[in-house]
Scaffold this active site. Structure first.
Site, PDB file in Angstrom:
ATOM      1  N   CYS A 159     -14.803   4.029 -27.890  1.00 42.44           N
ATOM      2  CA  CYS A 159     -16.082   4.617 -28.262  1.00 42.44           C
ATOM      3  C   CYS A 159     -16.889   4.873 -26.995  1.00 42.44           C
ATOM      4  O   CYS A 159     -17.860   4.174 -26.726  1.00 42.44           O
ATOM      5  CB  CYS A 159     -16.794   3.641 -29.195  1.00 42.44           C
ATOM      6  SG  CYS A 159     -17.977   4.469 -30.203  1.00 42.44           S
ATOM      7  N   GLY A 204       0.767  -1.240   0.000  1.00 41.58           N
ATOM      8  CA  GLY A 204       0.000   0.000   0.000  1.00 41.58           C
ATOM      9  C   GLY A 204       0.797   1.289   0.000  1.00 41.58           C
ATOM     10  O   GLY A 204       0.214   2.369   0.079  1.00 41.58           O
ATOM     11  N   GLU A 235       4.073  -6.640   1.479  1.00 44.18           N
ATOM     12  CA  GLU A 235       3.691  -6.963   0.101  1.00 44.18           C
ATOM     13  C   GLU A 235       3.571  -5.726  -0.780  1.00 44.18           C
ATOM     14  O   GLU A 235       2.485  -5.406  -1.255  1.00 44.18           O
ATOM     15  CB  GLU A 235       2.322  -7.661   0.107  1.00 44.18           C
ATOM     16  CG  GLU A 235       2.283  -8.940   0.879  1.00 44.18           C
ATOM     17  CD  GLU A 235       0.860  -9.416   1.136  1.00 44.18           C
ATOM     18  OE1 GLU A 235       0.696 -10.621   1.356  1.00 44.18           O
ATOM     19  OE2 GLU A 235      -0.070  -8.590   1.129  1.00 44.18           O
ATOM     20  N   PRO A 236       4.662  -5.043  -1.028  1.00 44.89           N
ATOM     21  CA  PRO A 236       4.562  -3.871  -1.908  1.00 44.89           C
ATOM     22  C   PRO A 236       4.362  -4.288  -3.362  1.00 44.89           C
ATOM     23  O   PRO A 236       4.980  -5.246  -3.832  1.00 44.89           O
ATOM     24  CB  PRO A 236       5.914  -3.183  -1.727  1.00 44.89           C
ATOM     25  CG  PRO A 236       6.848  -4.269  -1.296  1.00 44.89           C
ATOM     26  CD  PRO A 236       6.032  -5.303  -0.564  1.00 44.89           C
ATOM     27  N   GLY A 237       3.484  -3.613  -4.062  1.00 44.76           N
ATOM     28  CA  GLY A 237       3.291  -3.877  -5.486  1.00 44.76           C
ATOM     29  C   GLY A 237       3.632  -2.630  -6.269  1.00 44.76           C
ATOM     30  O   GLY A 237       4.676  -2.525  -6.926  1.00 44.76           O
ATOM     31  N   ARG A 238       2.752  -1.624  -6.142  1.00 43.76           N
ATOM     32  CA  ARG A 238       2.907  -0.365  -6.865  1.00 43.76           C
ATOM     33  C   ARG A 238       4.308   0.248  -6.677  1.00 43.76           C
ATOM     34  O   ARG A 238       4.920   0.706  -7.627  1.00 43.76           O
ATOM     35  CB  ARG A 238       1.864   0.622  -6.330  1.00 43.76           C
ATOM     36  CG  ARG A 238       1.749   1.904  -7.115  1.00 43.76           C
ATOM     37  CD  ARG A 238       0.909   2.933  -6.341  1.00 43.76           C
ATOM     38  NE  ARG A 238      -0.333   2.419  -5.835  1.00 43.76           N
ATOM     39  CZ  ARG A 238      -1.500   2.470  -6.474  1.00 43.76           C
ATOM     40  NH1 ARG A 238      -1.563   3.047  -7.649  1.00 43.76           N
ATOM     41  NH2 ARG A 238      -2.598   1.977  -5.912  1.00 43.76           N
ATOM     42  N   TYR A 284      -0.395  -1.450 -12.231  1.00 51.49           N
ATOM     43  CA  TYR A 284      -1.837  -1.409 -12.483  1.00 51.49           C
ATOM     44  C   TYR A 284      -2.180  -0.764 -13.828  1.00 51.49           C
ATOM     45  O   TYR A 284      -3.198  -0.089 -13.963  1.00 51.49           O
ATOM     46  CB  TYR A 284      -2.562  -0.699 -11.323  1.00 51.49           C
ATOM     47  CG  TYR A 284      -2.281  -1.355  -9.984  1.00 51.49           C
ATOM     48  CD1 TYR A 284      -2.743  -2.643  -9.722  1.00 51.49           C
ATOM     49  CD2 TYR A 284      -1.526  -0.716  -9.001  1.00 51.49           C
ATOM     50  CE1 TYR A 284      -2.472  -3.270  -8.509  1.00 51.49           C
ATOM     51  CE2 TYR A 284      -1.252  -1.331  -7.785  1.00 51.49           C
ATOM     52  CZ  TYR A 284      -1.731  -2.609  -7.556  1.00 51.49           C
ATOM     53  OH  TYR A 284      -1.463  -3.232  -6.360  1.00 51.49           O
TER      54      TYR A 284
HETATM   55  N1  LLP Z   1      -1.404  -7.029  -0.644  1.00 51.60           N
HETATM   56  C1  LLP Z   1      -2.729  -7.106  -0.799  1.00 51.60           C
HETATM   57  C2  LLP Z   1      -3.464  -8.109  -0.036  1.00 51.60           C
HETATM   58  C3  LLP Z   1      -3.398  -6.268  -1.689  1.00 51.60           C
HETATM   59  O1  LLP Z   1      -4.715  -6.352  -1.822  1.00 51.60           O
HETATM   60  C4  LLP Z   1      -2.651  -5.328  -2.451  1.00 51.60           C
HETATM   61  C5  LLP Z   1      -3.310  -4.443  -3.409  1.00 51.60           C
HETATM   62  C6  LLP Z   1      -1.255  -5.284  -2.263  1.00 51.60           C
HETATM   63  C7  LLP Z   1      -0.664  -6.144  -1.339  1.00 51.60           C
HETATM   64  C8  LLP Z   1      -0.381  -4.339  -3.012  1.00 51.60           C
HETATM   65  O2  LLP Z   1      -0.688  -3.008  -2.772  1.00 51.60           O
HETATM   66  P1  LLP Z   1       0.256  -1.861  -3.382  1.00 51.60           P
HETATM   67  O3  LLP Z   1       1.582  -1.929  -2.678  1.00 51.60           O
HETATM   68  O4  LLP Z   1       0.399  -2.115  -4.820  1.00 51.60           O
HETATM   69  O5  LLP Z   1      -0.486  -0.615  -3.086  1.00 51.60           O
HETATM   70  N2  LLP Z   1      -5.914  -1.090  -8.984  1.00 51.60           N
HETATM   71  C9  LLP Z   1      -5.653  -0.112  -7.943  1.00 51.60           C
HETATM   72  C10 LLP Z   1      -4.862  -0.711  -6.807  1.00 51.60           C
HETATM   73  C11 LLP Z   1      -5.552  -1.886  -6.156  1.00 51.60           C
HETATM   74  C12 LLP Z   1      -4.719  -2.506  -5.073  1.00 51.60           C
HETATM   75  C13 LLP Z   1      -5.288  -3.803  -4.651  1.00 51.60           C
HETATM   76  N3  LLP Z   1      -4.540  -4.510  -3.647  1.00 51.60           N
HETATM   77  C14 LLP Z   1      -4.922   1.073  -8.583  1.00 51.60           C
HETATM   78  O6  LLP Z   1      -4.705   1.054  -9.775  1.00 51.60           O
HETATM   79  O7  LLP Z   1      -4.613   2.029  -7.895  1.00 51.60           O
END
Ligand code: LLP
Length: 432
Positions: free
Chosen positions: A362, A249, A291-294, A391
């Site tokens: 469209c 997050g 769990e970093p993603g973004r 994303y």
């Molecule tokens: N762990 C869990 C359980 C999650 O649900 C998520 C994201 C993450 C880790 C990774 O979060 P991050 O570090 O990437 O913030 N589509 C949306 C974001 C949805 C995130 C969903 N869960 C966007 O484009 O902003």
């Protein structure tokens, strides 16, 4: 020149990514085009891994949340960097295995995993299955029993924290489809049931409070709430759960004005809270997962588009239409997300107009940005959008039967395609 180190301009004034001219990339691979900096991704992985080492003495694991961007090459890359992997579907899990990702470092999420997905996770030997609800808990126990094994599980808990971000990507508060609620006693009874289940091995708890969060405070608060709950579990059941997963997050800068906390500051602060709370409770510090993603892939990526029509409606606005759309970037349509746009051709020139960047679907809502500052771009000109590594590809669709763009990774040996462009033939592959 820009607020991201891997983006710059060259002598011709063109936008570059890790020194590679974006005009040349667009020429070679076509547009729309996703481009990612390998160095930036690796650097982000290392920052997290080093902080885990420094603040938890290596008693933890950083699991990259592959929903942000999943393909075989990225799985291999984060594997090489020593990270774990968070997957949330059979598709992500299958991709991980196709990339030979070590299954013991995989964390499997989802609020409604199907029986087939749970069987797949057991067969693959996934390291941690994060159970979301009682239906899943009981199903997994039965499925593991049928295989004569014990499933390694964590329970997803919603700590009741309202982090300041867009409501669609906020997940830790009580009104959420994810996890067991703390304050109603639901989480405690789930823990008690999991401890008694003969074919479940309860490793610990998980929480995730939301996404694109800039504040450290909600993360600290979540860690404290979760540890206090672990203390309560210990008192009530005698079980000292060995692991705590604090989710992802962490926010990234999409525009210059965004001011995210450096990850090591977050890790330092939260580890302080973890140690202090455990000390007070007389509870051993658990193995910590994040769990970093973004924040691993987001800033590393840019998208290149070719401008088509430019339409000025006097007294109303100017639409700059590009050859991409909400199909490759649904984030403005979904979240009104801010982005930084620039001409790739004359990236150093001042941005003198305010425009709406429109896609080619469209649909009137197919916009990539409004009130966007941009140079006086002309039809045919290349523009770049920053911070599209997370994303974007992973949320891309074939709406209007538009083929998905390729992903090019710029590495030490130059650019290489890691996901090829879809063809028209790909679009009808499943049609009967
Ligand atoms: N762990 C869990 C359980 C999650 O649900 C998520 C994201 C993450 C880790 C990774 O979060 P991050 O570090 O990437 O913030 N589509 C949306 C974001 C949805 C995130 C969903 N869960 C966007 O484009 O902003």
């Amino acid at each position: 020149m820009f607020f991201l180190d891997h983006l710059d301009t060259n002598r011709q004034g063109h936008l570059t990514i890790d020194g590679v001219d974006t005009l040349a990339l667009a020429e070679e691979y076509g547009t729309p085009l996703y481009v990612m900096s390998e160095a930036a991704i690796r650097e982000n992985c290392r920052r997290y891994r080093d902080s885990m080492e420094r603040f938890y003495g290596g008693r933890g694991m950083v699991a990259y949340a592959s929903k942000a961007f999943c393909c075989k090459a990225i799985c291999r890359l984060v594997m090489e960097e020593g990270l774990g992997l968070d997957v949330v579907s059979a598709g992500e899990l299958y991709t991980a295995r196709a990339a030979d990702f070590p299954m013991e470092r995989v964390v499997f999420h989802g609020n409604n995993k199907t029986p087939d997905e749970l069987v797949m996770a057991l067969e693959y030997g996934v390291g941690r299955i994060v159970v979301d609800n009682l239906t899943e808990l009981r199903l997994l126990d039965t499925l593991a029993a049928a295989r004569g094994t014990a499933a390694p599980v964590m329970l997803r808990v919603k700590p009741g924290i309202d982090a300041h971000t867009h409501s669609f990507i906020r997940t830790g508060q009580i009104d959420s489809k994810f996890g067991f609620a703390l304050e109603t006693g639901e989480a405690l009874s789930a823990v008690q049931e999991a401890l008694k289940a003969p074919h479940l091995r309860l490793l610990g708890l998980h929480c995730h409070i939301g996404s694109q969060i800039f504040d450290i405070e909600p993360f600290c608060h979540a860690a404290k709430v979760m540890l206090e709950f672990m203390g309560l579990i210990c008192r009530e059941t005698g079980a000292a759960l060995p692991e705590l997963n604090l989710g992802g997050g962490f926010g990234i800068p999409y525009i210059q004005e965004n001011d995210p906390v450096p990850y090591c500051r977050y890790m330092e602060k939260v580890s302080g809270v973890v140690k202090e709370t455990c000390g007070k409770l007389g509870f051993p510090t658990p193995f910590i997962l994040i769990e970093p993603g973004r924040s691993i892939v987001g800033t590393a990526g840019i998208t290149l588009y070719r401008v088509g029509a430019v339409k000025t409606i006097p007294g109303v606005r100017t639409y700059v239409s590009v050859d991409g759309s909400m199909a490759d970037d649904p984030r403005y349509a979904l979240y009104q997300a801010d982005y930084t746009f620039t001409s790739a051709l004359r990236a150093e020139e001042p941005k003198t107009q305010v425009v709406t960047v429109a896609g080619r679907c469209c649909e009137s809502g197919d916009l990539l940005g409004e009130n966007v500052l941009l140079q006086e771009v002309e039809p045919g000109e290349l523009i770049g959008v920053f911070c599209t590594g997370a994303y974007h590809y992973s949320m891309a669709s074939n709406y209007n039967r538009i083929p998905r763009p390729p992903v090019v990774l710029v590495g030490e040996d130059g650019p290489r395609v890691i996901v090829r462009r879809e063809t028209l033939e790909d679009l009808i592959r499943c049609d009967l």
